[in-house]
Structure formats: structure tokens, C-alpha cells
Design a protein around this motif. Structure first.
Motif, PDB file in Angstrom:
ATOM      1  N   CYS A  74       9.985  11.319   0.001  1.00  0.00           N
ATOM      2  CA  CYS A  74      10.478  10.597   0.870  1.00  0.00           C
ATOM      3  C   CYS A  74       9.611   9.630   2.054  1.00  0.00           C
ATOM      4  CB  CYS A  74      12.106  10.658   1.883  1.00  0.00           C
ATOM      5  SG  CYS A  74      11.478  11.748   3.130  1.00  0.00           S
ATOM      6  N   ASP A  75       8.375  10.528   2.208  1.00  0.00           N
ATOM      7  CA  ASP A  75       7.402   9.986   3.006  1.00  0.00           C
ATOM      8  C   ASP A  75       6.407   9.083   2.024  1.00  0.00           C
ATOM      9  OD1 ASP A  75       8.290  11.176   4.986  1.00  0.00           O
ATOM     10  OD2 ASP A  75       7.336  12.970   5.025  1.00  0.00           O
ATOM     11  N   ALA A  76       6.572   9.274   0.916  1.00  0.00           N
ATOM     12  CA  ALA A  76       5.654   8.398   0.010  1.00  0.00           C
ATOM     13  C   ALA A  76       5.627   7.196   0.047  1.00  0.00           C
ATOM     14  CB  ALA A  76       5.785   9.067  -1.452  1.00  0.00           C
ATOM     15  N   ARG A  77       4.436   6.271  -0.345  1.00  0.00           N
ATOM     16  CA  ARG A  77       4.577   4.752  -0.284  1.00  0.00           C
ATOM     17  C   ARG A  77       3.949   4.504  -1.509  1.00  0.00           C
ATOM     18  NH1 ARG A  77       7.757   5.872   2.603  1.00  0.00           N
ATOM     19  NH2 ARG A  77       8.119   5.046   4.885  1.00  0.00           N
ATOM     20  N   VAL A  78       3.920   3.309  -2.048  1.00  0.00           N
ATOM     21  CA  VAL A  78       3.372   2.611  -3.163  1.00  0.00           C
ATOM     22  C   VAL A  78       2.167   1.911  -2.780  1.00  0.00           C
ATOM     23  CG1 VAL A  78       3.619   1.370  -5.123  1.00  0.00           C
ATOM     24  CG2 VAL A  78       5.182   3.238  -4.687  1.00  0.00           C
ATOM     25  N   VAL A  79       1.097   1.836  -3.506  1.00  0.00           N
ATOM     26  CA  VAL A  79       0.001   0.935  -3.428  1.00  0.00           C
ATOM     27  C   VAL A  79      -0.074   0.235  -4.640  1.00  0.00           C
ATOM     28  CG1 VAL A  79      -2.202   0.394  -2.985  1.00  0.00           C
ATOM     29  CG2 VAL A  79      -1.182   2.127  -1.673  1.00  0.00           C
ATOM     30  N   MET A  80       0.165  -1.037  -4.828  1.00  0.00           N
ATOM     31  CA  MET A  80       0.146  -1.687  -5.986  1.00  0.00           C
ATOM     32  C   MET A  80      -1.444  -2.277  -6.357  1.00  0.00           C
ATOM     33  SD  MET A  80       3.128  -1.843  -7.985  1.00  0.00           S
ATOM     34  CE  MET A  80       2.634  -3.271  -8.779  1.00  0.00           C
ATOM     35  N   VAL A  81      -2.006  -1.889  -7.309  1.00  0.00           N
ATOM     36  CA  VAL A  81      -3.395  -2.032  -7.622  1.00  0.00           C
ATOM     37  C   VAL A  81      -3.610  -2.704  -8.845  1.00  0.00           C
ATOM     38  CG1 VAL A  81      -4.272  -0.402  -6.044  1.00  0.00           C
ATOM     39  CG2 VAL A  81      -4.348  -0.056  -8.595  1.00  0.00           C
ATOM     40  N   GLU A  82      -4.405  -3.525  -9.067  1.00  0.00           N
ATOM     41  CA  GLU A  82      -5.070  -4.181 -10.429  1.00  0.00           C
ATOM     42  C   GLU A  82      -6.224  -3.743 -10.619  1.00  0.00           C
ATOM     43  OE1 GLU A  82      -3.543  -8.140 -12.163  1.00  0.00           O
ATOM     44  OE2 GLU A  82      -5.765  -8.475 -11.587  1.00  0.00           O
ATOM     45  N   LEU A 125       0.675   2.875  -7.397  1.00  0.00           N
ATOM     46  CA  LEU A 125       0.211   4.385  -6.988  1.00  0.00           C
ATOM     47  C   LEU A 125       1.202   5.065  -6.021  1.00  0.00           C
ATOM     48  CD1 LEU A 125      -3.494   3.647  -7.226  1.00  0.00           C
ATOM     49  CD2 LEU A 125      -2.056   4.318  -9.064  1.00  0.00           C
ATOM     50  N   LEU A 126       1.878   6.208  -6.355  1.00  0.00           N
ATOM     51  CA  LEU A 126       2.526   6.712  -5.180  1.00  0.00           C
ATOM     52  C   LEU A 126       1.744   7.598  -4.388  1.00  0.00           C
ATOM     53  CD1 LEU A 126       5.688   6.758  -4.684  1.00  0.00           C
ATOM     54  CD2 LEU A 126       5.616   9.095  -5.692  1.00  0.00           C
ATOM     55  N   ILE A 148      -6.208  -5.037  -4.745  1.00  0.00           N
ATOM     56  CA  ILE A 148      -4.946  -4.515  -3.989  1.00  0.00           C
ATOM     57  C   ILE A 148      -3.938  -5.689  -3.867  1.00  0.00           C
ATOM     58  CG2 ILE A 148      -3.886  -3.600  -2.094  1.00  0.00           C
ATOM     59  CD1 ILE A 148      -6.253  -1.911  -1.556  1.00  0.00           C
ATOM     60  N   LEU A 149      -2.824  -5.462  -4.741  1.00  0.00           N
ATOM     61  CA  LEU A 149      -1.693  -6.493  -4.551  1.00  0.00           C
ATOM     62  C   LEU A 149      -0.825  -6.422  -3.703  1.00  0.00           C
ATOM     63  CD1 LEU A 149      -1.181  -6.469  -8.631  1.00  0.00           C
ATOM     64  CD2 LEU A 149      -2.724  -7.665  -7.424  1.00  0.00           C
ATOM     65  N   GLU A 150      -0.479  -5.126  -3.283  1.00  0.00           N
ATOM     66  CA  GLU A 150       0.514  -4.857  -2.350  1.00  0.00           C
ATOM     67  C   GLU A 150       0.417  -3.580  -1.547  1.00  0.00           C
ATOM     68  OE1 GLU A 150       5.540  -4.683  -2.202  1.00  0.00           O
ATOM     69  OE2 GLU A 150       4.566  -5.638  -3.603  1.00  0.00           O
ATOM     70  N   TYR A 151       0.556  -3.524  -0.312  1.00  0.00           N
ATOM     71  CA  TYR A 151       0.659  -1.879   0.170  1.00  0.00           C
ATOM     72  C   TYR A 151       1.264  -2.180   1.488  1.00  0.00           C
ATOM     73  CZ  TYR A 151      -2.913  -2.771   3.995  1.00  0.00           C
ATOM     74  OH  TYR A 151      -3.529  -3.340   5.074  1.00  0.00           O
ATOM     75  N   ASP A 152       1.829  -0.979   2.275  1.00  0.00           N
ATOM     76  CA  ASP A 152       2.498  -0.994   3.331  1.00  0.00           C
ATOM     77  C   ASP A 152       1.749  -0.685   4.605  1.00  0.00           C
ATOM     78  OD1 ASP A 152       4.195  -0.561   5.367  1.00  0.00           O
ATOM     79  OD2 ASP A 152       5.680   0.604   4.351  1.00  0.00           O
ATOM     80  N   ASP A 153       1.128  -1.535   5.169  1.00  0.00           N
ATOM     81  CA  ASP A 153      -0.142  -1.277   6.028  1.00  0.00           C
ATOM     82  C   ASP A 153       0.553  -0.629   7.205  1.00  0.00           C
ATOM     83  OD1 ASP A 153       1.409  -3.444   7.244  1.00  0.00           O
ATOM     84  OD2 ASP A 153      -0.173  -4.602   7.622  1.00  0.00           O
ATOM     85  N   ALA A 154       1.766  -0.417   7.645  1.00  0.00           N
ATOM     86  CA  ALA A 154       2.457   0.186   8.494  1.00  0.00           C
ATOM     87  C   ALA A 154       2.432   1.591   8.407  1.00  0.00           C
ATOM     88  CB  ALA A 154       3.827  -0.135   8.894  1.00  0.00           C
ATOM     89  N   LYS A 155       2.437   2.013   6.982  1.00  0.00           N
ATOM     90  CA  LYS A 155       2.489   3.674   6.618  1.00  0.00           C
ATOM     91  C   LYS A 155       1.343   3.985   6.122  1.00  0.00           C
ATOM     92  CE  LYS A 155       7.023   3.769   7.757  1.00  0.00           C
ATOM     93  NZ  LYS A 155       7.510   4.664   8.749  1.00  0.00           N
ATOM     94  N   ILE A 156       0.441   3.008   5.648  1.00  0.00           N
ATOM     95  CA  ILE A 156      -0.746   3.600   4.891  1.00  0.00           C
ATOM     96  C   ILE A 156      -2.137   2.930   5.563  1.00  0.00           C
ATOM     97  CG2 ILE A 156      -2.027   3.560   2.940  1.00  0.00           C
ATOM     98  CD1 ILE A 156       0.723   3.345   1.296  1.00  0.00           C
TER      99      ILE A 156
END
Length: 491
Positions: A74-82, A125-126, A148-156
Motif C-alpha cells: 500500500c506504500d508503493a507508488r508507480v513511476v511511468m517511464v519510457e 515501475l512499482l 518520465i511520463l508520470e510520477y507522484d511527486d508528493a510520494k516519490i
């Protein structure tokens, strides 16, 4: 509402996904993406859920209660990369090995052949341990171009990694840079950041200025390259053409019936545009071009020296400047720490290459290394005009020169004296970027100020003697003349 990725572990039995869906629906959540591959992991199901923060907390709590969610998940976050990977067998394996080394799960992957020789692998990437993400992205970036296509800057927290990776992808696309030059660009961007952070500048602002600098050059190619062009007759036999681009130095062409003589050449990146202008303004340009002079060896004044097939008349200091570039050593501007990153970055963006030694013609010998005032080096003739060559003290840059028509008709001052107030809006915008990224365009501001004052004093005295105005041909901006000690635009 926010979207969060949940890596759930579900029992391999009917109704498992139904139970999870009911929990999410009950809390007002919406599943926006689901990923499951039984062949990879028969229990792992990735869910992207959009919900209010309070609802996310309730969903996590209930999924954990039924055993579908561990605390780590539940603490994991996904970073979408290309990743841009060569379209050859096995090319993706090094990236997968990096992910395995960092124990990273892939929540999403998508790619297909497109006939270009590369494939664009989009991966989710989880990230369960945010502390590894910077090292992970650095390692992937050493293998392949990455965005980097998408990431949660508040969590990562990625520090400045996100800026570097996105900047690299952007520059690679803008200028079709090969991997080595892309990496060099990022290294110099980092050097500029380190310099400006010492004075308290925000990283976001620094990167934005670098982006503006690069985009300004990229956006003014092709039809957007619209320089101002002025023409005046200096004498019955010599016509002066002043080509004033939106960015980069002016290029001056002294035209006679028999030859064309260039003073400064602007950025290499604009060679196609300048070539078209030369052919429009002058018949038989290549055969009539006889000589090139430069006011100083900065990148934005010397871009076409390696392209145009004409002798380059320079002083010893400029020759040493270029020699250091060819040898891979810092040139005399780069030797000043505050100039190094910007100058290197400028070379990459503008496509600069140092001119060859064999086309250089020296105009002086044994000139003193240091001198406080303008120092005479010699002269050259164009048509019925004679130009005296004066070397500056190096306040703007080592090797700077002034070319002054002997009867006071015109003076080519380089960047030692320019009409800043006469800049077009585009020129003003672009020329404001370098002083920020370098902190100063002069390697020695005190010397630069002294030379500028000496020029104004000498021009004023010449105008009193001749009773005529002297055309000031600065390194940037319009043709000007002195009025009350300041350059003023003609007309």
C-alpha cells in the motif's frame, strides 16, 4: 481526487476480484487501470484507483483486512517511464536486469515494433522503496534514453532527477542529439545548477532558463529565422550588409564588385537559414567570399567558421583559443569557472565545431599577453577602405578585437559596445538568458567597462575631427551611432 496504485495479492479462486471491486466501489473509488498476468505472477494484481484521500485510506484498510494488501504494497507508488531501446533481439534484457537488481516489479508494460529501428517501451515501475528510485533511473539512463511520463511527486522525492531526465529527453528530441551529447548536455546543466545554487537560485528556475535558451534557438529555425537586414554604402566601392538574427551574433558582409568579406558568422545551427540569405543577397556567394574576420572567439560569433570555405584572419590569442578547443581542453572563456557550463552547453545546442587550423591566417606576432588599452595589431583593406585592427584587454573575452575604418566611417566593436536599447524584443529576450546562466557575460567586468569607455572616447574624438557620425557595428542589435555618449539606433 488522486490516483494511487495498489499492488494486491489475491487468492487464485473465483470471486477474488469481485470482492476487491466491491470494497473500492463502496468507498466511491474508481478503477482506472488494472493489470494482471497469471503467467508472470498468479497472485499479483495491480490496480490504479481514483478516489478522495479519505476514501483511499478506507480502501487500503479494508483491502488489508481481507488479506489483499500488505503494508509494503500500500506504500508503493508507480513511476511511468519510457525507454527507447534498439529494435534488436535481446536489447531489453539489460534494462530488465537493472530492474531485477533493484527488486522492482513492473505493473505495466507496452511496446510494439514501429519500423524506426527502435521501440518505445512504456513501463510502470512499482516503487516500494523511494530511496532507490534516483539510482535506478540513473542506471537505466546509462543504458538507454529515458523519459518520465508520470510520477507522484508528493510520494516519490526525486530531487532534481526528474528535471534531468525530462530535460535530456526534451533536448534529444529538439536537436536530434546522440546519447553522448545528451549526457554531456545534462552534465553541463548540472554544472550551471551548482554554480547558481551557491547564490541561492531555485533549481526549477535554473532548469527553466536552460530550457528557454535551448527552445529559443530551436524555435527560430527555418521560417522562424527572420533577421533584420540593414544595408549602407560606406564608400563608392564598399557596401555594408548587417544581418541581425533574433539569437546569436550579427553577421556583417562587406561587399565590393570582386569580393565578399565577412565579420562574425553567428550560430552554426542556423547555417541552412544563413546560406539561403547569402544566396538571396549575393550572386555567386561561394566564389566571391574571400575572407572572414571575427571580433572575438565566442561560440555565437564563430559558428560558421568550420563550414564556410574561406581563410579566417585572426589574432594569436584567438588562434590559441581555438587550438585548445580542438585539443579538448577548456578554452579561455571556459577556464573561468562561472562560464564553463554555459559555454559547453552553448556548443552542444548550437552544433558548434572549432575551425580547422589550416584555414587560419594570423594578423599579429608577439603581441603582449596583457595590455590595459586597445592595442594596435595591424590593418586590412576592403575595396577603397582600410580597417585598423585593435586588440582589447580581454574584459569580454580573451582575444577580442575591434575593426575601425581609418577615416571613421564605421567601427566593428563586437560585444564591447552594443546598443542594448535598440534590441528587438526577441533579441532582448534571448540576450537576457546568458547573463543569468553565467552570472556575467564578461570574464572581467572591470576591464570590459574600461574598454567600452575608451571606445566611446575615441569615437567621440574621431567624430569631432571628421565632423561625421561613425556607424557602430555591434556584435548584436542594430547599426547605431553615438548620441550623448550612448549608442542610438539609426533613423
Amino acid at each position: 481526487m488522486t490516483v494511487k496504485t495498489y499492488m494486491t495479492t489475491m487468492p487464485n479462486k473465483s470471486g477474488a476480484f469481485l470482492l476487491a471491486s466491491r470494497i473500492i466501489w463502496k468507498q466511491g473509488g474508481n478503477i482506472v487501470r488494472v493489470s494482471y498476468n497469471k503467467a508472470v505472477d498468479m497472485h499479483a494484481l495491480f490496480l490504479d484507483i481514483r478516489a478522495e484521500e479519505a476514501a483511499h485510506a478506507a480502501i487500503e484498510r479494508e483491502l488489508r483486512a481481507v488479506g489483499y494488501l500488505s503494508k509494503a504494497a500500500c506504500d508503493a507508488r508507480v513511476v511511468m517511464v519510457e525507454l527507447t531501446i534498439p529494435d534488436v533481439p535481446g536489447a531489453v534484457l539489460p534494462a530488465l536486469k537493472v530492474l531485477d537488481r533493484y527488486d522492482i516489479n513492473i505493473s505495466y508494460i507496452n511496446s510494439e515494433e514501429n519500423g524506426t529501428g527502435v521501440q518505445h517501451f512504456q513501463m510502470g515501475l512499482l516503487i516500494e522503496n523511494p530511496e532507490v528510485i534516483k539510482m535506478l533511473l540513473d542506471d537505466l539512463g546509462e543504458l538507454y534514453p529515458i523519459d518520465i511520463l508520470e510520477y507522484d511527486d508528493a510520494k516519490i522525492p526525486l530531487d532534481n532527477t526528474i528535471f534531468y531526465i525530462r530535460l535530456a529527453s526534451e533536448m534529444r528530441t529538439l536537436f536530434d542529439l546522440p546519447p553522448a551529447e545528451t549526457q554531456a548536455f545534462i552534465a553541463e546543466a548540472n554544472r550551471i545548477l551548482q554554480l547558481l545554487q551557491k547564490s541561492g537560485e531555485n533549481p526549477g528556475k535554473v532548469f527553466e532558463y536552460i530550457r528557454r535558451f535551448a527552445h529559443f534557438i530551436a524555435d527560430h529555425r527555418g521560417r522562424a529565422f527572420q533577421p533584420e537586414i540593414e544595408r549602407i554604402h560606406l564608400s563608392p566601392k564598399v557596401t555594408l550588409h548587417s544581418i541581425q538574427p533574433p539569437c546569436g551574433s550579427n553577421t556583417y558582409v562587406l561587399e565590393t564588385d570582386n569580393e565578399l568579406v565577412l565579420i562574425d558568422t553567428g550560430y552554426a545551427r542556423f547555417w541552412p537559414e544563413m546560406q539561403e540569405i547569402f544566396h538571396t543577397l549575393f550572386d555567386n556567394f561561394e566564389n566571391r567570399l574571400s575572407r572572414i574576420y571575427i571580433t572575438h572567439p565566442d561560440v555565437d560569433h564563430c559558428g560558421l567558421l568550420s563550414i564556410l570555405p574561406a581563410p579566417i584572419h585572426i589574432n594569436e590569442k584567438s588562434a590559441r583559443f581555438f587550438r585548445r578547443q580542438r585539443q579538448g581542453q577548456p578554452d579561455y572563456r571556459e577556464a573561468k569557472g562561472f562560464c564553463y557550463g554555459y559555454t559547453k552547453l552553448n556548443r552542444i545546442i548550437s552544433g558548434y565545431a572549432p575551425p580547422p587550423e589550416e584555414r587560419m591566417v594570423l594578423m599579429d606576432q608577439n603581441t603582449p599577453e596583457e595590455h590595459g588599452e586597445l592595442y594596435p595589431l595591424g590593418s586590412f583593406a576592403v575595396g577603397d577602405l582600410i580597417f585598423d585592427v585593435l586588440e582589447g584587454s580581454g574584459g569580454h573575452v580573451y582575444g577580442e578585437m575591434i575593426f575601425w575604418e581609418r577615416e571613421g566611417r564605421a567601427i566593428f566593436t563586437g560585444d564591447n559596445l552594443v546598443n542594448i536599447q535598440g534590441f528587438s524584443p526577441e533579441q532582448a529576450e534571448f540576450n537576457a538568458l546568458a547573463p543569468y546562466l553565467m552570472t556575467s557575460v564578461n570574464v572581467d567586468s572591470q576591464k570590459a567597462t574600461a574598454i567600452r569607455r575608451e571606445l566611446i572616447t575615441r569615437i567621440t574624438a574621431m567624430e569631432i575631427r571628421t565632423g561625421k557620425s561613425c556607424f557602430i557595428c555591434g556584435g548584436h542589435g542594430p547599426l547605431s551611432f553615438l548620441k550623448e555618449g550612448k549608442p542610438v539606433k539609426l533613423g
